[in-house]
Design a protein around this motif. Sequence first.
Motif, PDB file in Angstrom:
ATOM      1  N   UNK A  64      41.789  67.918  58.650  1.00 22.29           N
ATOM      2  CA  UNK A  64      42.503  68.794  59.576  1.00 22.29           C
ATOM      3  C   UNK A  64      41.970  68.659  60.997  1.00 22.29           C
ATOM      4  N   UNK A  65      40.712  68.204  61.151  1.00 20.70           N
ATOM      5  CA  UNK A  65      40.097  68.118  62.473  1.00 20.70           C
ATOM      6  C   UNK A  65      40.158  66.725  63.088  1.00 20.70           C
ATOM      7  N   UNK A  66      40.077  65.676  62.262  1.00 19.28           N
ATOM      8  CA  UNK A  66      39.994  64.325  62.816  1.00 19.28           C
ATOM      9  C   UNK A  66      40.506  63.301  61.819  1.00 19.28           C
ATOM     10  N   UNK A  67      40.643  62.054  62.280  1.00 18.91           N
ATOM     11  CA  UNK A  67      40.977  60.941  61.398  1.00 18.91           C
ATOM     12  C   UNK A  67      40.139  59.736  61.807  1.00 18.91           C
ATOM     13  N   UNK A  68      39.773  58.929  60.805  1.00 23.08           N
ATOM     14  CA  UNK A  68      39.026  57.694  61.038  1.00 23.08           C
ATOM     15  C   UNK A  68      39.757  56.574  60.325  1.00 23.08           C
ATOM     16  N   UNK A  69      40.010  55.481  61.036  1.00 24.40           N
ATOM     17  CA  UNK A  69      40.622  54.316  60.415  1.00 24.40           C
ATOM     18  C   UNK A  69      39.730  53.109  60.657  1.00 24.40           C
ATOM     19  N   UNK A 121      38.756  56.377  65.882  1.00 21.02           N
ATOM     20  CA  UNK A 121      38.497  57.790  65.595  1.00 21.02           C
ATOM     21  C   UNK A 121      39.439  58.613  66.462  1.00 21.02           C
ATOM     22  N   UNK A 122      40.152  59.572  65.854  1.00 21.82           N
ATOM     23  CA  UNK A 122      41.067  60.427  66.618  1.00 21.82           C
ATOM     24  C   UNK A 122      40.810  61.888  66.277  1.00 21.82           C
ATOM     25  N   UNK A 123      40.834  62.687  67.317  1.00 16.54           N
ATOM     26  CA  UNK A 123      40.700  64.130  67.151  1.00 16.54           C
ATOM     27  C   UNK A 123      41.575  64.793  68.207  1.00 16.54           C
ATOM     28  N   UNK A 124      42.693  65.362  67.764  1.00 18.65           N
ATOM     29  CA  UNK A 124      43.633  65.942  68.721  1.00 18.65           C
ATOM     30  C   UNK A 124      44.182  64.855  69.632  1.00 18.65           C
ATOM     31  N   UNK A 125      44.093  65.072  70.962  1.00 17.88           N
ATOM     32  CA  UNK A 125      44.590  64.092  71.932  1.00 17.88           C
ATOM     33  C   UNK A 125      43.512  63.089  72.328  1.00 17.88           C
ATOM     34  N   UNK A 126      42.333  63.185  71.700  1.00 21.06           N
ATOM     35  CA  UNK A 126      41.217  62.319  72.067  1.00 21.06           C
ATOM     36  C   UNK A 126      41.036  61.224  71.019  1.00 21.06           C
ATOM     37  N   UNK A 169      28.999  55.450  75.424  1.00 21.71           N
ATOM     38  CA  UNK A 169      27.977  55.840  74.446  1.00 21.71           C
ATOM     39  C   UNK A 169      27.730  57.341  74.473  1.00 21.71           C
ATOM     40  N   UNK A 170      27.657  57.902  75.676  1.00 18.89           N
ATOM     41  CA  UNK A 170      27.382  59.330  75.840  1.00 18.89           C
ATOM     42  C   UNK A 170      28.516  60.179  75.286  1.00 18.89           C
ATOM     43  N   UNK A 171      29.762  59.821  75.662  1.00 22.91           N
ATOM     44  CA  UNK A 171      30.911  60.623  75.267  1.00 22.91           C
ATOM     45  C   UNK A 171      31.294  60.384  73.791  1.00 22.91           C
ATOM     46  N   UNK A 172      31.030  59.184  73.278  1.00 25.54           N
ATOM     47  CA  UNK A 172      31.363  58.883  71.879  1.00 25.54           C
ATOM     48  C   UNK A 172      30.576  59.778  70.939  1.00 25.54           C
ATOM     49  N   UNK A 173      29.289  59.942  71.228  1.00 29.09           N
ATOM     50  CA  UNK A 173      28.448  60.802  70.385  1.00 29.09           C
ATOM     51  C   UNK A 173      28.983  62.228  70.371  1.00 29.09           C
ATOM     52  N   UNK A 174      29.387  62.726  71.537  1.00 26.57           N
ATOM     53  CA  UNK A 174      29.951  64.083  71.624  1.00 26.57           C
ATOM     54  C   UNK A 174      31.248  64.190  70.826  1.00 26.57           C
ATOM     55  N   UNK A 175      32.096  63.154  70.954  1.00 27.58           N
ATOM     56  CA  UNK A 175      33.403  63.186  70.288  1.00 27.58           C
ATOM     57  C   UNK A 175      33.251  63.162  68.774  1.00 27.58           C
ATOM     58  N   UNK A 176      32.396  62.272  68.258  1.00 25.69           N
ATOM     59  CA  UNK A 176      32.222  62.146  66.810  1.00 25.69           C
ATOM     60  C   UNK A 176      31.603  63.401  66.211  1.00 25.69           C
TER      61      UNK A 176
END
Length: 433
Positions: free
Chosen positions: A313-318, A326-331, A400-407
């Motif tokens: 419900x929160x994210x998808x990984x392909x 990796x997708x979460x909402x519009x990100x 690298x910085x933003x990827x860690x936050x997103x995941x």
Amino acid sequence: MSFSWKYRAVPHEGPRFRIAEYLKALTAILLIAWLFKGPLRLEAYNDRLVYAIVVLLFAFELLAVGKWFGVTVSGIVFALAKGFFWTSVFLFFGQWLGMSETLHDYAGTAFAYAVVLVIAGILLAKFDEKRLDIKVEGKAYEFEGADFGEVKLRGTGKAYPVKFGRKKVGWVVDGEVTVEADTPLGRVTKRLLSPVIVWTEEKIAGRKTAADSGFVSRVNEMINPDRLYRKGKRDSVVDLGFIKVYEGENFEYVKLPFIEVVETPGGEEVRIGPMRFREGNPEMPPGDMLTIKELRNGFQLTKVGDRLRIQTDEYSIEVDGERVTYRSGSESLSLGETVSLRSGDVSVTVGRGRAKIRIEDVVISAKEGKVRIRAGGKTYTVENSEAYRLVMEKAKEIVEEQSAELIEGLGIDRTLLNRRVKELLDELTAYLG
């Protein structure tokens, strides 16, 4: 719809169906031998070869019964009808190829048998069609986990077979279940809420145990396809055991009874019953499709060859080999030969020898030793190796910085991103001279 993946030439089937394929090939060899019996000096065995071919025609048709829907009475009758039909065709045209008149005279009788058996099969199918539905059996077996390579199920409970007609297409697990999947982003672990359905023909259960009839009744209502996949909603992954759909980047796979379609950038292949049509060289998956799905919630994991998709419900990984999205909402975050981070009007892309940062009306790109800046309606070009290296380094740091936050589920930090871009613009000012 376009399709794609990597698969062995012969799909995962039971030994009975493999024997049927071998007998079909043997029949073809005997037909060729009979056709050229003169040069091969086999005239003395003319009738024996015909008898052998007729027996093999019936043998591979009967052994192939149940491949799609399980063994049914109508399926056996239709197999006999097909056997008599192919026999009638062989005996009819054989008169011009050296078949004895005695054997040729049976062509009409064989065709009449085929027609009558087809009528009987159609009438019997009315009784069998009621059984051609997805159903959880009222039998329970001990469940202590399952290993599918990169995907594993941990836990204990009871597993109930799921059948379509008389063919087993999956299992429903009642108990404490945790799924583990190894991905390039790390190991994804998720505790699943019972009941969990596992669409696979592999055996994942142990000894027989006491069944819960109430659980079976509830789950049979829940596995209705209309409830599993809502009407009007286009699902990129559908797995009902006998119906499989997988749509991924540059890849689609569709499997229905009698039909299988695969399309990749290298080509496509269509299988209709025993016939196969191929264009190009599509990659075929090395194994059958596996799906693990919570019946009460939104978690679903599907594995096709080296492709893996996890949906919550929160994210998808392909995952496609070394490429991960990796997708979460519009990100979204895409990792591979090119790394890309996107969120609305924000995007950061880093590839081999190039980088691009876009945030609102500011765009900074680096390529072939040059840096281009667009800000405030103006465009600047900087041909400086130091400026080029600076943009490449900053873009990698931001990703690298933003990827860690997103995941971790925190999303992109717009405040931090704005600050990083402003710092980069300030440092590039020195090169605008």
